[in-house]
Design a protein around this motif. Structure first.
Motif, PDB file in Angstrom:
ATOM      1  N   LEU A 220      -5.619 -19.786   1.734  1.00  0.00           N
ATOM      2  CA  LEU A 220      -4.796 -19.454   2.897  1.00  0.00           C
ATOM      3  C   LEU A 220      -3.528 -18.434   2.268  1.00  0.00           C
ATOM      4  CD1 LEU A 220      -5.319 -19.586   5.694  1.00  0.00           C
ATOM      5  CD2 LEU A 220      -3.914 -21.313   5.920  1.00  0.00           C
ATOM      6  N   MET A 223      -4.632 -15.269   0.869  1.00  0.00           N
ATOM      7  CA  MET A 223      -5.666 -14.341   1.720  1.00  0.00           C
ATOM      8  C   MET A 223      -5.199 -13.299   2.237  1.00  0.00           C
ATOM      9  SD  MET A 223      -6.977 -15.332   5.478  1.00  0.00           S
ATOM     10  CE  MET A 223      -8.040 -17.028   4.899  1.00  0.00           C
ATOM     11  N   VAL A 224      -4.004 -13.096   2.598  1.00  0.00           N
ATOM     12  CA  VAL A 224      -3.403 -11.931   3.029  1.00  0.00           C
ATOM     13  C   VAL A 224      -3.344 -10.927   2.051  1.00  0.00           C
ATOM     14  CG1 VAL A 224      -1.216 -10.871   3.966  1.00  0.00           C
ATOM     15  CG2 VAL A 224      -2.243 -13.069   4.893  1.00  0.00           C
ATOM     16  N   LEU A 227      -6.466  -9.435   1.014  1.00  0.00           N
ATOM     17  CA  LEU A 227      -7.121  -8.548   1.970  1.00  0.00           C
ATOM     18  C   LEU A 227      -6.362  -7.117   1.971  1.00  0.00           C
ATOM     19  CD1 LEU A 227      -7.577 -10.093   5.484  1.00  0.00           C
ATOM     20  CD2 LEU A 227      -9.180  -9.014   3.698  1.00  0.00           C
ATOM     21  N   VAL A 228      -4.971  -7.491   1.757  1.00  0.00           N
ATOM     22  CA  VAL A 228      -4.123  -6.305   1.502  1.00  0.00           C
ATOM     23  C   VAL A 228      -4.684  -5.406   0.454  1.00  0.00           C
ATOM     24  CG1 VAL A 228      -1.985  -5.518   0.902  1.00  0.00           C
ATOM     25  CG2 VAL A 228      -2.160  -7.036   2.740  1.00  0.00           C
ATOM     26  N   GLU A 261      16.297 -12.379  -2.215  1.00  0.00           N
ATOM     27  CA  GLU A 261      16.418 -13.013  -0.988  1.00  0.00           C
ATOM     28  C   GLU A 261      15.772 -12.223   0.128  1.00  0.00           C
ATOM     29  OE1 GLU A 261      18.353 -11.134  -2.553  1.00  0.00           O
ATOM     30  OE2 GLU A 261      19.425  -9.731  -1.341  1.00  0.00           O
ATOM     31  N   PHE A 262      14.967 -11.057  -0.186  1.00  0.00           N
ATOM     32  CA  PHE A 262      14.230 -10.477   1.105  1.00  0.00           C
ATOM     33  C   PHE A 262      12.940 -10.985   0.846  1.00  0.00           C
ATOM     34  CE2 PHE A 262      17.484  -7.474   1.443  1.00  0.00           C
ATOM     35  CZ  PHE A 262      17.403  -7.216   2.657  1.00  0.00           C
ATOM     36  N   GLY A 263      12.482 -11.867   0.062  1.00  0.00           N
ATOM     37  CA  GLY A 263      10.962 -12.405   0.135  1.00  0.00           C
ATOM     38  C   GLY A 263      10.131 -11.378  -0.280  1.00  0.00           C
ATOM     39  N   ASN A 264       8.981 -11.436   0.778  1.00  0.00           N
ATOM     40  CA  ASN A 264       8.225 -10.384   0.851  1.00  0.00           C
ATOM     41  C   ASN A 264       8.099  -9.289   1.613  1.00  0.00           C
ATOM     42  OD1 ASN A 264       6.364 -11.549  -1.307  1.00  0.00           O
ATOM     43  ND2 ASN A 264       5.603 -13.198   0.407  1.00  0.00           N
ATOM     44  N   PHE A 265       9.489  -9.224   2.139  1.00  0.00           N
ATOM     45  CA  PHE A 265       9.824  -8.158   3.029  1.00  0.00           C
ATOM     46  C   PHE A 265       9.102  -6.713   2.698  1.00  0.00           C
ATOM     47  CE2 PHE A 265      12.113  -4.957   5.325  1.00  0.00           C
ATOM     48  CZ  PHE A 265      12.306  -5.296   6.763  1.00  0.00           C
ATOM     49  N   TYR A 268       5.330  -6.091   2.550  1.00  0.00           N
ATOM     50  CA  TYR A 268       4.590  -5.853   3.750  1.00  0.00           C
ATOM     51  C   TYR A 268       5.133  -4.577   4.343  1.00  0.00           C
ATOM     52  CZ  TYR A 268       2.865 -10.464   3.524  1.00  0.00           C
ATOM     53  OH  TYR A 268       2.090 -11.494   3.319  1.00  0.00           O
ATOM     54  N   ALA A 269       6.351  -4.257   4.256  1.00  0.00           N
ATOM     55  CA  ALA A 269       6.696  -2.842   4.736  1.00  0.00           C
ATOM     56  C   ALA A 269       5.946  -1.759   3.810  1.00  0.00           C
ATOM     57  CB  ALA A 269       8.105  -2.577   4.287  1.00  0.00           C
ATOM     58  N   VAL A 271       3.221  -2.036   2.495  1.00  0.00           N
ATOM     59  CA  VAL A 271       1.582  -2.256   2.973  1.00  0.00           C
ATOM     60  C   VAL A 271       1.351  -1.370   4.182  1.00  0.00           C
ATOM     61  CG1 VAL A 271      -0.056  -3.886   4.009  1.00  0.00           C
ATOM     62  CG2 VAL A 271       1.136  -4.469   2.155  1.00  0.00           C
ATOM     63  N   ILE A 272       2.329  -1.741   5.250  1.00  0.00           N
ATOM     64  CA  ILE A 272       2.386  -0.931   6.433  1.00  0.00           C
ATOM     65  C   ILE A 272       2.402   0.485   6.077  1.00  0.00           C
ATOM     66  CG2 ILE A 272       3.366  -0.777   8.649  1.00  0.00           C
ATOM     67  CD1 ILE A 272       4.157  -3.578   8.769  1.00  0.00           C
ATOM     68  N   VAL A 275      -0.904   1.613   4.362  1.00  0.00           N
ATOM     69  CA  VAL A 275      -2.203   1.606   5.421  1.00  0.00           C
ATOM     70  C   VAL A 275      -1.860   2.684   6.517  1.00  0.00           C
ATOM     71  CG1 VAL A 275      -3.516   0.209   6.907  1.00  0.00           C
ATOM     72  CG2 VAL A 275      -2.667  -0.857   4.993  1.00  0.00           C
TER      73      VAL A 275
END
Ligand SMILES: Nc1ncnc2c1ncn2[C@@H]1O[C@H](COP(=O)(O)OP(=O)(O)OP(=O)(O)O)[C@@H](O)[C@H]1O
Ligand SMILES: [Mg+2]
Lengths: 287, 337, 254
Positions: A220, A223-224, A227-228, A261-265, A268-269, A271-272, A275
């Motif tokens: 889980l 998973m993301v 997929l990404v 400190e921004f983690g996965n920010f 994902y930015a 990725v968006i 895509v």
């Protein structure tokens, strides 16, 4: 300079580990048009097998990898036969639901039998020590993963582009009915491709365990990410998957080094953004 | 079949009448079930309020997935937007509950607008991935902006004022529950109108064949975007309700897991049916409460098995099953019932 | 310019395959034109180009003297350029009544309204009844489309197009797949089309073509090879060779 190098090497190794796991998913999605969210579950199962073989039975690393791959493929056969075959050609949502269901089951069962703790796969001496490559010393394991990634990429490319099986596979993908009529046993092609995809997931799960640690929520948690990678690279494209893994690995690793400190920010930015700009991925085939 | 003398005339439609009666009965049943919960489980009102909040989230997913055919695994982004907006407003001195709900609705709608604008650029897998990436991005952003959101500790200590200035939110959660139930009923009725309006029909058309809708001269994108905004408002209200009733907002309200679970509830109840969304939520969360008290991992295994079973045996979910078993309840909008 | 509708030099290739080559055609209002050609000649592609489902590699589409080539499919529909589909595209869960109602509401710009009722709208209902009546679909008006006969579905395709009040109507094989017992209904519906409407019909049924059309255009391999009266088509050697020969083959295959 040193930091940049370290980041670069880490990113490359991490990207290659991702690649080995994800390329199987990319093939199932691109070639068989199955959105298999349970892909990571197979990598995790392999990790558990390898950990059991290497740690509890004390077998060698290579043997553990081998057993993990074979064991995972064997486990996947009934799943393919009774579950996946029912969703070939179904809508995306149906596929998502079924494979999330499988993932949940795997997580629940794994946890019941093996508990929630991390499982390590002890590395052999030769991979555990650093290697001097002239300008820098690198952990041998990182080099190993990079090599594995490149070998897998080249091998798959050869398999698909240069062998008789590859021709049948591509024919089946282009037009299954026509391939069937021409005497290609498409069911067999599907089954073999599925097994290859699972085998690669298993391989990646074991050699990538240093980057993506083996635990019940593995399927889980990543998973993301998987997929990404596939949607960024373009389903079914080996080159696309390589590039996607390297780009995303770089974004992720850089982010972690420089702005933890921004983690996965930023991941994902990115990725968006990607895509949105390439809705079919870098090398996706137009539908 | 009534082939009689009506070859050139369409009988005055009896449909709206019978449909309205059915919906009135449905709403009464919802209220009755809600009140029954109130009397039967007085010690579990917090859980029941949570069920209502999640039911709103599931309804909002139904609007997008069930009525428009846009698959999403990121709807919790809208729920969380509502929850955090209401929470932050509350911490900063806005304590009137209806205002907070309104704030949640607006925040959800704005988030829905943003999410729709991004997601509708893509199709298929890419769309699904975008939905996940958006909810994860929201999650990371909320985690980072801990000055406003409390980060991973959550936003705690919401002091909500009395409802209408009279009814205090009590320790047993009675006010919160009845407030939530009233909200749910109102929203349910509104959504009934939405899905049976021309707009709702257009959405159903888009779900089945967007090219056909285009050939009818209707633009697809603005319609879907509108639905995203409505769905965002509904999810945002759910989030605000959760914030008000529990007085905390946690990062889990913005999670991929919540999105996925809510989708599972919807599928269990039946896509494209508002009743299905409610039934699915109640059954799922009821079982979750019982089973996960024993062992959370059994619960995961069960949900997984359930999902597989639904896909294989009952693609229409429970409401689909009910339709098959009870033909009289057929949602067949054809009328002729 | 008395032409209601005109295309000039329309071309399209898919990869290396030229599917439309320099097609030019004009239609005055009220014209009844048949477009025929063997399977794969590019007829459907031509319709797609005209209605904007796909973009041409070159050429122009002109409606009412206005160049609509740059407009998307939706805008062209709104300007009166309407098509039917060779394989019906209907909403299997909706009824014919709902299809037509939705179409009319759309035409009136009311389809995206939330604060309105869909069912039981009396002004629209009258028009719906009129359209379904002309097509003989009253009997099945409240059945799910998935349950009605294919011939009736084809009629409903035409009904949707009519509900849009088109200026130019492109019918892509309106009788394809319909059992011959039901073709008279379709032919009847075609005869009742509004006289001022320009109609281009693609059809393989030659009897239907000869009865319906005043002018015939023959397309082969993406090119217009003949244009003239129906009576001349059969006699034209080029057509016989390029089309009717193939057509006979195609038919025996199908
Ligand atoms: N999207 C596409 N990509 C590639 N080739 C296409 C595409 N659409 C159509 N074609 C090809 O273009 C040619 C013409 O197709 P088209 O559908 O226009 O033929 P048609 O005249 O309508 O045939 P039919 O009588 O069978 O309906 C065919 O060879 C078809 O394979
Ligand atoms: Mg055609």
């Amino acid at each position: 300079m040193q930091t940049i190098l370290s980041i670069g090497i880490d990113a490359f190794a991490y990207g290659m580990a991702l690649f080995i796991i994800c390329i199987g998913l990319s093939l199932t999605m691109g070639l068989m048009r199955v959105v298999n969210l349970a892909h990571g579950a197979f990598a995790m199962i392999a990790g558990y097998i390898a950990s059991y073989a290497a740690r509890d039975l004390g077998l060698g690393y290579a043997i553990a990898i081998f057993l993990a791959i074979i064991g995972t493929i064997i486990l996947s056969i009934p799943l393919e036969r009774f579950l996946f075959r029912r969703i070939y050609g179904s809508s995306e949502l149906t596929q998502v639901l079924m494979t999330i269901g499988i993932t949940f089951c795997v997580i629940g069962i794994t946890n019941y039998f093996f508990g929630p703790t991390l499982k390590t796969i002890p590395l052999p001496e030769s991979l555990a020590q650093p290697v001097d490559v002239g300008f820098k010393t690198i952990a041998a394991h990182r080099l190993f993963v990079m090599t594995c990634g490149l070998v897998v990429a080249a091998g798959l490319w050869y398999l698909i582009e240069r062998t008789a099986f590859g021709i049948r596979l591509r024919a089946t993908v282009d037009n299954a009915a026509m391939a069937d009529a021409l005497g290609v046993r498409t069911q067999v092609v599907y089954a073999v491709s599925f097994a290859i995809a699972i085998g690669l997931a298993a391989f990646g799960g074991v050699v990538g365990a240093e980057f993506l640690p083996i635990e019940p929520y593995y399927a889980l948690r990543y998973m993301v990410t998987f997929l990404v990678v596939v949607s960024v690279g373009g389903a079914g494209s080996i080159l696309g998957a390589v590039i996607a893994c390297l780009v995303l690995g770089a974004v992720d690793t850089t982010g972690r080094y420089l702005m933890p400190e921004f983690g996965n920010f930023f991941f994902y930015a990115a990725v968006i953004a990607i895509v949105c700009i390439f809705p079919r991925g870098f090398f996706g085939k137009a539908q | 079949m009534p082939t009689m003398a009506q070859t050139e005339k369409l009988a005055a439609a009896p449909i709206p009448g019978s449909r309205a009666v059915r919906d009135v009965v449905g709403v009464i049943l919802i209220i009755a079930a809600g009140l029954a919960g109130f009397w039967l489980f007085p010690d579990n009102l917090a859980l029941l309020t949570r069920v209502i909040a999640v039911a709103l989230l599931v309804l909002s997913i139904d609007l997008v997935v069930g009525y428009c055919g846009v698959a999403t695994l990121g709807q919790a982004a809208l729920f969380g937007a509502g929850a955090y907006a209401a929470g932050i407003a509350c911490v900063n001195g806005v304590t009137e509950p209806l205002t907070l709900i309104l704030i949640g609705a607006v925040a959800g709608a704005v988030a829905g607008l943003l999410m729709g604008t991004i997601m509708l650029r893509a199709h298929g897998l890419a769309q699904l991935v975008l939905s996940i990436a958006i909810v994860q991005l929201f999650h990371e952003a909320a985690n980072k902006a801990s000055a406003y959101t409390g980060g991973s500790d959550g936003l705690a200590g919401l002091m909500v004022g009395p409802l209408f200035g009279v009814f205090e939110f009590d320790l047993w959660g009675q006010t919160a529950y009845l407030f939530g139930l009233a909200l749910l009923v109102v929203i349910f009725i509104v959504l009934k109108f939405v899905v049976s309006s021309p707009f709702g029909m257009l959405c159903r058309g888009i779900k089945e064949d967007p090219i056909r809708i285009g050939a009818m001269g209707a633009f697809v994108f603005p319609v879907l975007l509108k639905m995203f905004v409505i769905s965002g408002a509904v999810a945002g209200i759910g989030g605000a309700l959760a914030a008000i009733s529990t007085q905390v907002v946690g990062l889990d309200s913005l999670s991929f897991e919540l999105s996925a679970n809510a989708l599972v509830m919807l599928v269990l109840g039946g896509l494209g049916s508002l009743y299905g969304a409610l039934v699915g939520t109640v059954i799922f969360m009821g079982f979750e409460h019982v089973v996960s008290a024993i062992n959370p991992f059994h619960w995961m295994t069960m949900v997984g098995a359930l999902l597989i079973a639904v896909v294989l045996a009952a693609p229409g979910g429970l409401s689909g099953l009910a339709d098959r078993v009870l033909p009289s309840r057929q949602r067949n909008r054809g009328g002729r019932a | 310019m008395s032409d209601l509708f005109r295309v000039e030099g329309l071309s399209k290739s898919f990869g290396g395959l030229a599917v439309s080559r320099n097609i030019s055609l004009a239609m005055p209002a009220g014209e009844r034109l048949a477009l025929i050609g063997p399977n794969g000649a590019g007829k459907t592609t031509f319709v797609n180009l005209v209605t904007g489902q796909i973009r041409p590699s070159a050429g122009r589409v002109v409606l009412n003297g206005e160049d609509v080539t740059e407009l998307g499919a939706v805008r062209r529909v709104r300007q009166g350029l309407v098509r039917t589909f060779q394989v019906t595209r209907l909403f299997s869960d909706m009824t014919p009544e709902e299809h037509i109602t939705l179409t009319i509401l759309q035409r009136e710009g009311k389809a995206a309204r939330i604060l309105a009722r869909f069912h039981g709208n009396s002004e629209v209902a009258e028009e719906v009844e009129g359209i379904l009546g002309t097509l003989g679909l009253i009997e099945v008006a409240r059945r799910r489309v998935g349950e009605i006969a294919y011939g009736q579905q084809r009629l409903l395709e035409i009904g949707i197009a009519l509900a849009l009040k088109p200026k130019v109507l492109l019918l892509d094989e309106p009788a394809a797949g319909v059992p011959s017992s039901e073709t008279p209904r379709i032919e009847q519906a075609l005869e009742r089309l509004p006289p001022s409407l320009a109609v281009l019909m693609i059809e393989h049924d030659m009897d239907l073509v000869f009865r319906f059309a005043k002018r015939v255009v023959v397309l082969a391999a993406g090119e217009i090879i003949f244009e003239g009266l129906p009576s001349e088509v059969a006699a034209n050697a080029k057509v016989r060779e390029a089309y009717l020969g193939n057509y006979a083959n195609a038919r025996s295959v199908a």
